[in-house]
Write a protein that holds these residues in place. Structure first.
Motif, PDB file in Angstrom:
ATOM      1  N   GLN A 249      11.384   5.302  -0.730  1.00 54.35           N
ATOM      2  CA  GLN A 249      11.032   3.899  -0.701  1.00 54.35           C
ATOM      3  C   GLN A 249      11.523   3.284   0.604  1.00 54.35           C
ATOM      4  O   GLN A 249      12.721   3.180   0.847  1.00 54.35           O
ATOM      5  N   ILE A 250      10.597   2.916   1.443  1.00 54.78           N
ATOM      6  CA  ILE A 250      10.907   2.260   2.712  1.00 54.78           C
ATOM      7  C   ILE A 250      10.694   0.762   2.510  1.00 54.78           C
ATOM      8  O   ILE A 250       9.691   0.353   1.923  1.00 54.78           O
ATOM      9  N   ASP A 338      -1.599  -1.568   2.866  1.00 57.74           N
ATOM     10  CA  ASP A 338      -1.007  -1.535   1.528  1.00 57.74           C
ATOM     11  C   ASP A 338      -1.108  -0.142   0.902  1.00 57.74           C
ATOM     12  O   ASP A 338      -0.183   0.302   0.227  1.00 57.74           O
ATOM     13  N   ILE A 339      -2.246   0.514   1.104  1.00 57.34           N
ATOM     14  CA  ILE A 339      -2.494   1.821   0.506  1.00 57.34           C
ATOM     15  C   ILE A 339      -3.015   2.758   1.593  1.00 57.34           C
ATOM     16  O   ILE A 339      -4.051   2.489   2.210  1.00 57.34           O
ATOM     17  N   ALA A 340      -2.272   3.835   1.842  1.00 59.40           N
ATOM     18  CA  ALA A 340      -2.686   4.843   2.828  1.00 59.40           C
ATOM     19  C   ALA A 340      -3.296   6.018   2.074  1.00 59.40           C
ATOM     20  O   ALA A 340      -2.652   6.619   1.218  1.00 59.40           O
ATOM     21  N   PRO A 361       3.349   1.229   1.490  1.00 60.75           N
ATOM     22  CA  PRO A 361       4.079   1.260   0.218  1.00 60.75           C
ATOM     23  C   PRO A 361       3.474   2.222  -0.799  1.00 60.75           C
ATOM     24  O   PRO A 361       4.173   2.775  -1.630  1.00 60.75           O
ATOM     25  N   ILE A 362       2.144   2.420  -0.728  1.00 60.22           N
ATOM     26  CA  ILE A 362       1.448   3.304  -1.665  1.00 60.22           C
ATOM     27  C   ILE A 362       0.697   4.357  -0.854  1.00 60.22           C
ATOM     28  O   ILE A 362      -0.025   4.025   0.101  1.00 60.22           O
ATOM     29  N   GLN A 363       0.858   5.643  -1.216  1.00 62.21           N
ATOM     30  CA  GLN A 363       0.218   6.726  -0.470  1.00 62.21           C
ATOM     31  C   GLN A 363      -0.533   7.639  -1.440  1.00 62.21           C
ATOM     32  O   GLN A 363      -0.005   8.028  -2.488  1.00 62.21           O
ATOM     33  N   VAL A 364      -1.774   7.977  -1.062  1.00 62.39           N
ATOM     34  CA  VAL A 364      -2.706   8.621  -1.986  1.00 62.39           C
ATOM     35  C   VAL A 364      -3.295   9.885  -1.365  1.00 62.39           C
ATOM     36  O   VAL A 364      -3.687   9.893  -0.192  1.00 62.39           O
TER      37      VAL A 364
END
Length: 627
Positions: A249-250, A338-340, A361-364
């Motif tokens: 968590q960064i 927001d989502i990578a 914050p969110i990685q997919v």
């Protein structure tokens, strides 16, 4: 011994013992005693490099070179540091300087070749690797690097021989065994394949890295084994200090609730590529009132029609292929992504390091690689209930999120083939029953090939129509055919042609025979879109369940089998029962427009709903959860 030298020697000893902070202090005291003592500056640079402080290391090497321009070791490490920073041109220049000072440095020659390969100058890379071998005939690493360059040139037989030479010199090289299996599959050379696979399985179970898990997908159907292979590969590739089981968590600034969700799509393949042919429709249909989408191009851009079409769909289309990890991460964070979404995964030229250090914050993990990345810094993997049933979650490092039908999108703009082609144009006869498989040749293995032989033996007028990848694969497949006493004219090869004609060509076949365990993916969609029925075997791994996912979404579950024996019987039945095959084709044509598989708008909406749920979970809980 001078005071500067004494402190430097103390720094070297402290580094050897793992006392890195004290070692840095010792080097600083050495330089306080003698500010121009370049050996201390150089060794400080080496320690900073070891600690992955590449900017600090680079500054130390450059200062060393300023003080002593004819120091080849400093030039060598400067080149290596630039390489880690993805600065390939200055890295190449540094190695050229090493070789100007010491033309017999075999390691510099092969490192130079690796950089040329990264720059897609593969023939020059081969020359550089060969020079390293000329200087050191038993240089296993140079043979391995040479094999990689041959592979990129699609000279697979030469790559196979170079890799075997590397292994014969040093059997303990990093991950040659997986690459050896992959090269054998690429040329359909199956001698000793079972023994090599048995060795690989033992290595994986012992937590050894055998190479990219992608190399194993065509021959391994064990999700647990593939999970372990992914974990070992990423641990080896990343070589980071991140704890494998920690969710990194960064701290990010809070996103304003009313702001559009910003999606960053990261890929090496923003051109005419299988992934983009599937995703382009989604990009075009994203709801601009709720989302902003950004493309991050991780490989040298390809100027083609697909690339031009893609550029029109994104808020920003950003070429970052020559940027360092830190620069890409900083850019992504500054844009407020927001989502990578990683559309490359464990495939060629991936940049998993940027995900390891948190782009967003969110990685997919989605679509590019059919399986787990084996790393917990990917929060989610997008799948569907067929691909990854609940009982298989344990074999995936990511939290699994389901799309309601198939996980695979499709392009809403592609046209329906007009069927103006004739069989005669492709060496086929009207009285033949044409089984086809246009999957890449590396997906063909001895087991599925044996099933094809059994099918042909039971269907006297049947022929097998395969894609011709390389001359070596063609020759070996012909040899395997002859070994089973099947007439050579019953094996027909298709050349690669433009996509529109390729899809139209499917209509000349009668039945698509899928491979196992690595199914057809985009190829399966193409066949179904063209109206060609496909039969598949549903296995246990992600890659072996993709065609089953597509057939379920298009409401043709009767074409899914659960074993090679079932697969063979179904193929023979459809080939010998014209009425049954005709009924299947009729349903396929009707389902093409009434079932979810080719409904691009619906899958885009469903994907956006997933993104919104991920974002909501992050806002409410911080940590990702299965959705």
């Amino acid at each position: 011994m001078s005071l500067a030298q004494t402190w430097m020697m103390r720094g070297l000893e402290l580094k050897r013992r793992g006392h890195f902070e004290e070692a840095l202090q010792a080097y600083d005291l050495s330089l306080k005693a003698e500010p121009t003592y370049y050996p201390a500056i150089y060794n400080k640079g080496n320690l900073l490099f070891y600690l992955k402080n590449y900017i600090g290391a680079l500054a130390a090497y450059e200062l060393t070179i300023t003080l002593k321009p004819d120091y080849p070791e400093a030039w060598f490490n400067k080149g290596l540091t630039f390489y880690h920073l993805q600065k390939l041109a200055p890295s190449l220049a540094a190695y050229d300087q090493v070789l100007a000072l010491n033309p017999k440095d075999h390691e510099a020659w092969t490192n130079r070749g690796v950089i040329l390969g990264k720059l897609h100058q593969f023939k020059l890379a081969l020359t550089s690797h060969q020079q390293a071998i000329n200087l050191k005939a038993d240089f296993a690493v140079a043979y391995f690097n040479q094999a990689m360059a041959f592979y990129e040139l699609k000279e697979y037989q030469e790559a196979f021989h170079a890799l075997k030479q590397a292994v014969s010199i040093d059997e303990h090289l990093d991950y040659p065994s997986g690459f050896l299996v992959y090269l054998q599959l690429l040329i359909c050379e199956w001698d000793n394949l079972d023994n090599l696979l048995s060795l690989i399985k033992v290595k994986i179970q012992n937590n050894e890295c055998v190479g990219s898990p992608f190399w194993l997908l065509a021959i391994v159907d064990d999700p647990s084994l593939l999970h372990q292979a992914s974990k070992s590969w990423n641990k080896n590739q990343l070589n980071t200090i991140y704890a494998e089981n920690d969710h990194q968590q960064i701290p990010f600034f809070s996103r304003p609730q009313k702001r559009k969700i910003r999606i960053g799509y990261f890929s090496t393949d923003f051109y005419e590529h299988a992934v983009m042919s599937l995703m382009v429709g989604v990009f075009e249909l994203h709801d601009e009132n709720q989302f902003e989408i950004y493309a991050f191009i991780l490989a040298p851009p390809v100027n083609d029609a697909m690339n031009h079409r893609l550029q029109m769909t994104f808020k920003q289309f950003i070429d970052v292929n020559d940027k360092s990890d830190e620069e890409i991460i900083g850019l992504s964070r500054s844009l407020g992504i927001d989502i990578a979404v990683d559309l490359t995964g464990n495939t060629r030229s991936n940049r998993a390091n940027i995900f390891a250090q948190r782009l967003a914050p969110i990685q997919v993990n989605y679509l590019g690689y059919p399986g787990t990345m084996g790393s917990h810094f990917y929060d989610y993997l997008i799948a569907d209930p067929i691909l990854i049933p609940l009982e298989s979650f344990i074999h995936y490092s990511e939290n699994i999120v389901y799309l309601p039908n198939s996980y695979q999108p499709n392009d809403h703009k592609r046209t329906i083939p007009e069927n103006k082609l004739t069989r005669h144009q492709y060496g086929l006869r009207d009285d033949q029953f044409v089984f086809c498989c246009f999957n890449n040749n590396f997906k063909i293995n001895p087991a599925i090939f044996t099933s094809w032989i059994k099918i042909l033996q039971a269907v006297p007028n049947g022929v097998l129509w395969l894609l011709e990848d390389t001359k070596e694969a063609k020759q070996n497949l012909q040899k395997h055919f002859a070994n089973h006493n099947i007439a050579g004219d019953r094996l027909i090869f298709a050349k690669r042609i433009p996509q529109t004609e390729h899809i139209e060509r499917y209509q000349l076949a009668d039945l698509f025979l899928d491979t196992f365990p690595y199914n057809a993916h985009t190829t399966a969609s193409d066949a179904l879109w063209a109206g060609l029925p496909l039969i598949t075997i549903m296995g246990k791994s992600f890659a072996s369940r993709v065609a089953s996912s597509l057939l379920t979404a298009i409401n043709l579950p009767e074409l899914i089998t659960n074993s090679r024996a079932e697969y063979e019987l179904l193929a023979i039945e459809l080939a010998t029962n014209k009425d049954k095959l005709s009924a299947v084709k009729h349903r396929l044509r009707n389902h093409r427009f009434t079932t979810p598989l080719f409904d691009t708008k619906a899958i885009t909406t469903n994907l956006e709903n997933l993104y919104k749920k991920m974002n909501q979970v992050h806002q409410n809980y911080g940590s990702p959860k299965h959705v």
